[in-house]
Write an enzyme that holds these catalytic residues in place. Structure first.
Site, short mmCIF file in Angstrom:
data_model
loop_
_atom_site.label_atom_id
_atom_site.label_comp_id
_atom_site.label_asym_id
_atom_site.label_seq_id
_atom_site.Cartn_x
_atom_site.Cartn_y
_atom_site.Cartn_z
N ASP A 140 -1.33 -0.17 -10.88
CA ASP A 140 0.00 -0.20 -10.30
C ASP A 140 0.05 -1.32 -9.26
O ASP A 140 -0.98 -1.83 -8.83
CB ASP A 140 0.30 1.16 -9.65
CG ASP A 140 1.74 1.27 -9.17
OD1 ASP A 140 2.64 0.75 -9.85
OD2 ASP A 140 1.96 1.87 -8.10
N ASP A 168 2.85 -1.69 -6.27
CA ASP A 168 3.20 -1.21 -4.94
C ASP A 168 2.33 -0.02 -4.56
O ASP A 168 2.22 0.95 -5.31
CB ASP A 168 4.68 -0.79 -4.90
CG ASP A 168 5.60 -1.99 -5.07
OD1 ASP A 168 5.46 -2.95 -4.29
OD2 ASP A 168 6.44 -1.97 -5.99
#
Length: 259
Positions: free
Chosen positions: A13, A15
């Site tokens: 991922d 953020d």
């Protein structure tokens, strides 16, 4: 329990893992550098559909993270891939930004508000009452309802912002029609991503900061999962879920030696 095979490819991922509120997480640059030097396939994933991969490459590059645009996989790209598989050359009424509209244009979709095959809802910072009303009427007339991701809120320096999941709930309330969410935790997004880099779930790992999207998606796609504590999930929240990551670490810096 059978021992897992060595990790040959990585999905992570963005953020909360590589950066937090626009600032790189310590160790993220070294992790990306190690990945690139290793030659192992990898993808940086995001449920955010606002930006194109080239936009995100530039944003990451500005904070010192050198991620090739080809190694970025967004919920907009996953949505476009899904629609191309389901109904090639179709039509859609889109609420969203350039990341989504560009992805749909690239697969040959026509964007229209005249009897579209789909209403596609993505992320935007300027949700329009007029556009939402149009979407509701088109769905009532038979358009199929797709949303890029189920995230209910997004971060900002001022606090939470309503995101795709919240706006989708408004449309569902008005139409009685639930959307099909393509982004995490739908393992479809992960499987499409693995196909993009020619990887297999048995030898792949997913790194994320959220139990309800990143870890769940990786788990359901059959990957090894790592939860980092530099994002939304707090240590005391891990055991509240009926599933667990393969491993919990403080940050992505703890995973550099695994590459």
């Amino acid at each position: 329990m059978a021992e897992r095979k060595p990790i040959e490819s990585w999905l992570t991922d963005m953020d909360g893992v590589l950066m937090h509120e626009g600032i790189p997480v310590p160790g993220a640059d070294a992790f990306i550098k190690r990945l690139r030097e290793s030659g192992k396939p990898f993808l940086v994933l995001t449920n955010n559909s606002i930006y194109t991969p080239r936009d995100l490459h530039a944003r990451l590059n500005r904070i010192g993270l050198d991620v090739p645009w080809e190694s970025i996989w967004t919920s907009a790209l996953a949505t476009a891939q899904f629609l191309d598989d389901q109904r090639p050359g179709g039509t859609a009424y889109v609420i969203g930004e350039a990341g989504l509209t560009t992805a749909l244009h690239d697969i040959g979709y026509v964007l229209t508000d005249h009897s579209p095959d789909y209403v596609v809802l993505g992320e935007t910072r300027t949700y329009s009452f007029e556009a939402l009303t149009k979407a509701i009427r088109l769905i009532n007339e038979g358009a199929r309802f797709i949303a890029t991701n189920p995230d209910e809120t997004g971060p900002s320096p001022q606090g939470a912002l309503p995101a795709t999941g919240s706006v989708a709930a408004l449309i569902t309330k008005a139409t009685g029609v639930d959307p099909y969410f393509v982004g995490k935790p739908n393992p479809l997004m992960m499987r499409h991503g693995l196909n993009v880099i020619g990887a297999h779930s048995e030898t792949s790992a997913m790194i994320g900061d959220r139990m309800d999207t990143d870890v769940l998606a990786g788990l359901e796609a059959g990957m090894e999962t790592f939860l980092v504590l530099t994002g939304l999930t707090r240590p005391e929240e891990v055991d509240r879920h009926p599933f667990r990551p393969s491993r919990v670490v403080d940050s992505i810096a703890d995973l550099i030696d695994l590459v």
